[in-house]
Design a protein around this motif. Sequence first.
Motif, PDB file in Angstrom:
ATOM      1  N   SER A 237       0.809  -1.224   0.000  1.00  0.00           N
ATOM      2  CA  SER A 237       0.000   0.000   0.000  1.00  0.00           C
ATOM      3  C   SER A 237       0.839   1.269   0.000  1.00  0.00           C
ATOM      4  N   LEU A 238       2.086   1.171   0.406  1.00  0.00           N
ATOM      5  CA  LEU A 238       2.903   2.356   0.633  1.00  0.00           C
ATOM      6  C   LEU A 238       3.419   2.947  -0.674  1.00  0.00           C
ATOM      7  N   GLN A 239       3.274   4.271  -0.809  1.00  0.00           N
ATOM      8  CA  GLN A 239       3.840   4.976  -1.968  1.00  0.00           C
ATOM      9  C   GLN A 239       5.119   5.709  -1.578  1.00  0.00           C
ATOM     10  N   ARG A 240       5.066   6.475  -0.485  1.00  0.00           N
ATOM     11  CA  ARG A 240       6.273   7.156  -0.009  1.00  0.00           C
ATOM     12  C   ARG A 240       6.070   7.590   1.439  1.00  0.00           C
ATOM     13  N   VAL A 241       7.195   7.900   2.086  1.00  0.00           N
ATOM     14  CA  VAL A 241       7.203   8.398   3.461  1.00  0.00           C
ATOM     15  C   VAL A 241       8.007   9.689   3.470  1.00  0.00           C
ATOM     16  N   ASP A 242       7.410  10.759   3.991  1.00  0.00           N
ATOM     17  CA  ASP A 242       8.063  12.075   4.037  1.00  0.00           C
ATOM     18  C   ASP A 242       8.271  12.492   5.486  1.00  0.00           C
ATOM     19  N   MET A 243       9.220  13.423   5.667  1.00  0.00           N
ATOM     20  CA  MET A 243       9.512  13.981   6.982  1.00  0.00           C
ATOM     21  C   MET A 243       9.499  15.511   6.871  1.00  0.00           C
ATOM     22  N   PRO A 244       8.326  16.149   6.994  1.00  0.00           N
ATOM     23  CA  PRO A 244       8.247  17.606   6.820  1.00  0.00           C
ATOM     24  C   PRO A 244       9.089  18.372   7.832  1.00  0.00           C
ATOM     25  N   ASP A 245       9.179  17.891   9.071  1.00  0.00           N
ATOM     26  CA  ASP A 245       9.987  18.541  10.099  1.00  0.00           C
ATOM     27  C   ASP A 245      10.470  17.472  11.071  1.00  0.00           C
ATOM     28  N   PRO A 246      11.333  17.817  12.013  1.00  0.00           N
ATOM     29  CA  PRO A 246      11.906  16.792  12.906  1.00  0.00           C
ATOM     30  C   PRO A 246      10.907  16.070  13.791  1.00  0.00           C
ATOM     31  N   TRP A 247       9.661  16.503  13.831  1.00  0.00           N
ATOM     32  CA  TRP A 247       8.680  15.873  14.713  1.00  0.00           C
ATOM     33  C   TRP A 247       7.430  15.439  13.968  1.00  0.00           C
ATOM     34  N   THR A 248       7.483  15.360  12.653  1.00  0.00           N
ATOM     35  CA  THR A 248       6.308  14.992  11.862  1.00  0.00           C
ATOM     36  C   THR A 248       6.713  14.011  10.771  1.00  0.00           C
ATOM     37  N   VAL A 249       5.876  12.995  10.573  1.00  0.00           N
ATOM     38  CA  VAL A 249       6.066  12.010   9.511  1.00  0.00           C
ATOM     39  C   VAL A 249       4.756  11.890   8.746  1.00  0.00           C
ATOM     40  N   ARG A 250       4.870  11.884   7.416  1.00  0.00           N
ATOM     41  CA  ARG A 250       3.687  11.795   6.556  1.00  0.00           C
ATOM     42  C   ARG A 250       3.796  10.555   5.670  1.00  0.00           C
ATOM     43  N   ILE A 251       2.748   9.730   5.701  1.00  0.00           N
ATOM     44  CA  ILE A 251       2.677   8.505   4.897  1.00  0.00           C
ATOM     45  C   ILE A 251       1.673   8.717   3.782  1.00  0.00           C
ATOM     46  N   THR A 252       2.091   8.455   2.555  1.00  0.00           N
ATOM     47  CA  THR A 252       1.210   8.564   1.397  1.00  0.00           C
ATOM     48  C   THR A 252       1.018   7.180   0.802  1.00  0.00           C
ATOM     49  N   LEU A 253      -0.252   6.791   0.595  1.00  0.00           N
ATOM     50  CA  LEU A 253      -0.595   5.482   0.062  1.00  0.00           C
ATOM     51  C   LEU A 253      -0.935   5.579  -1.420  1.00  0.00           C
ATOM     52  N   ARG A 254      -0.755   4.477  -2.122  1.00  0.00           N
ATOM     53  CA  ARG A 254      -1.156   4.418  -3.532  1.00  0.00           C
ATOM     54  C   ARG A 254      -2.675   4.469  -3.642  1.00  0.00           C
ATOM     55  N   THR A 255      -3.333   3.655  -2.852  1.00  0.00           N
ATOM     56  CA  THR A 255      -4.797   3.622  -2.788  1.00  0.00           C
ATOM     57  C   THR A 255      -5.206   3.601  -1.326  1.00  0.00           C
ATOM     58  N   PRO A 256      -6.397   4.063  -0.997  1.00  0.00           N
ATOM     59  CA  PRO A 256      -6.829   4.047   0.409  1.00  0.00           C
ATOM     60  C   PRO A 256      -6.811   2.637   0.987  1.00  0.00           C
ATOM     61  N   ASN A 257      -6.338   2.519   2.207  1.00  0.00           N
ATOM     62  CA  ASN A 257      -6.277   1.241   2.905  1.00  0.00           C
ATOM     63  C   ASN A 257      -6.654   1.476   4.359  1.00  0.00           C
ATOM     64  N   ALA A 258      -7.888   1.099   4.694  1.00  0.00           N
ATOM     65  CA  ALA A 258      -8.376   1.335   6.048  1.00  0.00           C
ATOM     66  C   ALA A 258      -7.697   0.444   7.075  1.00  0.00           C
ATOM     67  N   PHE A 259      -6.949  -0.554   6.633  1.00  0.00           N
ATOM     68  CA  PHE A 259      -6.258  -1.451   7.555  1.00  0.00           C
ATOM     69  C   PHE A 259      -4.867  -0.941   7.919  1.00  0.00           C
ATOM     70  N   LEU A 260      -4.468   0.212   7.426  1.00  0.00           N
ATOM     71  CA  LEU A 260      -3.114   0.703   7.692  1.00  0.00           C
ATOM     72  C   LEU A 260      -2.874   0.893   9.187  1.00  0.00           C
ATOM     73  N   LEU A 261      -3.810   1.492   9.892  1.00  0.00           N
ATOM     74  CA  LEU A 261      -3.629   1.717  11.326  1.00  0.00           C
ATOM     75  C   LEU A 261      -3.490   0.387  12.069  1.00  0.00           C
ATOM     76  N   ASP A 262      -4.262  -0.617  11.656  1.00  0.00           N
ATOM     77  CA  ASP A 262      -4.122  -1.937  12.293  1.00  0.00           C
ATOM     78  C   ASP A 262      -2.748  -2.528  12.023  1.00  0.00           C
ATOM     79  N   HIS A 263      -2.232  -2.321  10.812  1.00  0.00           N
ATOM     80  CA  HIS A 263      -0.889  -2.820  10.497  1.00  0.00           C
ATOM     81  C   HIS A 263       0.173  -2.088  11.314  1.00  0.00           C
ATOM     82  N   LEU A 264       0.010  -0.787  11.500  1.00  0.00           N
ATOM     83  CA  LEU A 264       1.020  -0.005  12.206  1.00  0.00           C
ATOM     84  C   LEU A 264       1.081  -0.336  13.691  1.00  0.00           C
TER      85      LEU A 264
END
Length: 629
Positions: A237-264
């Motif tokens: 499901s993962l497309q990319r992972v970004d780090m906008p600042d030292p305390w924030t992480v952004r996950i971008t998916l190819r398609t919506p996946n409601a199970f991502l939180l369960d996986h994490l």
Amino acid sequence: MHRFMIHGRQGHPTRVLFNAQPSVRYRRSLRSSVNRSFRCVIGTAVSKVTSATTTLLTAAVIAMVTMVVTAAAIVALPLLVGASAFWTTGCSVDVPSTPHQKELNRERQLQSLIVKPDAAVPKSPKQVAHTVVVAMNREPRHLNPALKIGSWGYRVSMYTIYEPLIRRNPKTGVIEPWLASHWTISGDGRIYTFNIRKGVRWHDGRPLTAQDVWFSLSRVTDPRVPLGPFRMDVRDSLQRVDMPDPWTVRITLRTPNAFLLDHLTEYPIVSYTVFRKGMRPSSRGSRHPVGTGPFRFDSWKRADHIDLVRNESYWGRVPDIWTLRFRLIEDESKALIFLKRGEIDILPSMIAAHYPSQVSQRVRDHFQIVRFDAPGFAYILWNTRNRILSDFRVRRAMTILMDRKRLIKEVHHGLARLIVGPYWRPGGMGDPKLKPWPYDPIQARNLLDSAGWRDRNGDHIRDKDGVPMRIILLAPVQAPVLKAELAILSAKFAKSGIDLVYVPTDWPMMKRMLKRGRFMAAALQWAGRPAEDFSPLFHSAGRDNFGIITNLMLDQLLIRLRTTRKRARRGAISAKIEQILHSYQPVTFIHAPVVVALVHRRLKNVVLGPDWFDFGSMKVTAPKHEAIR
């Protein structure tokens, strides 16, 4: 004169004339050549001797100078120290620190925060009393849950040493913030933004930052990192992972996946500093882990035990358990003996051979029985493209012919439960009103008759178009309990005219046969999770759809379930999926596991959930126990 004939360069003879007696001029030239050669040899020898002598003299001089300087330094050192102390005391000069010195001071400050155990200091009575010993029947290969890992490696390291961004509450099952203080989800369900909790430190004293989270999630897409099956769900499901600042992480998916939180909730955050040069099972960080959890890695004595100690600098509540020891006892009978001797506190899972016969009243007086209906299931996969099994009536008849209640009682001794589908009921998934197919041989025979399978030649085996009803069932050779189950099933099938042939197969060969579709039926087990995406198993394009299950409505429901985030709607969709599987019967769900653990009564607040024991919340209320008399 003597004549000598030699061949020229072109092969023609060349005449060379020599005098028989050398002339006076020749003798003089010969003497001069000898004199020059002698003088050359003598000169070379003299020069070499001179060079060696010079080298020896130089070395001697250097040695003498070194001795003199060393002696002077020894004599002058106390005077210099005294003068330095005098001048330092007499006047104070502020020297500005360089950036390099600032970095060194920062490293020393971080190292001072590390609590290092001193093996020479004996443990206090409280430390001994607050030591909890857990029986472990298999030694892990490594302790890095971010890699492909066995069950015991995951149990020892996850939620004790390592922690996830978010975690499922062990009592309620609700997903809560953990290393992430909070998160947001975009409207289209493709972008997840996590804010990293401040004040969290690794066990080596370094602060947790977004760089560690970014590094951990980025390893999922690294082809060099061996991933387990659950990590593959995140990778797909993962497309990319970004780090906008030292305390924030952004996950971008190819398609919506409601199970991502369960996986994490099951994915650990590892240290960038520890694994920046590579993350492998043989890496030092995989054998001596450094995490952020309530327990720190202390020691690992191979073929004996693994010790964790509580993290005094933990960002949450410091555990009441002082030392958590996982003791290797491969023999289940020996583990029960050691438990009765008072040498272990927790027996995580009893086997059917010991339960309930070995749980006497004396054992119950000292140990509490903790029961947990674990996710996962045992099932038989039917090849829906096989000539015999392509008719759903035949597959349903197979299910009805299985006396599953008898299997649970006689083979598992109550350590299993009946199920109707793949979903875990406490997770709010599936249809709670759906009932399992009952054991009914008469109805099964009627279904087989209606499908055209009858005994036409009197050999007590049903046939159709000259093909006997013989089912070849593959089963892992490492599953002795399954062999006992199949012995009972074979007898039941034979009474209804079905020849069930059990073929033990090693797992690598069995997996190859499943992938190629060269099988009729296979006995398998699925290690489930509280909220499971079964697209790999039941979708037409699923990577584990070995039975070639093809159902358009089922595919659409599985896709809708992946894109639906609301809990109530997900429950309704999963109920429809379970109804289709119940009617279509591409697999027969035999039973689901029931875990029965023995935990000493001196331990309170014991919670056994999908993520195993929550050692961080346990309370120790009594000293070390004695043997059971």
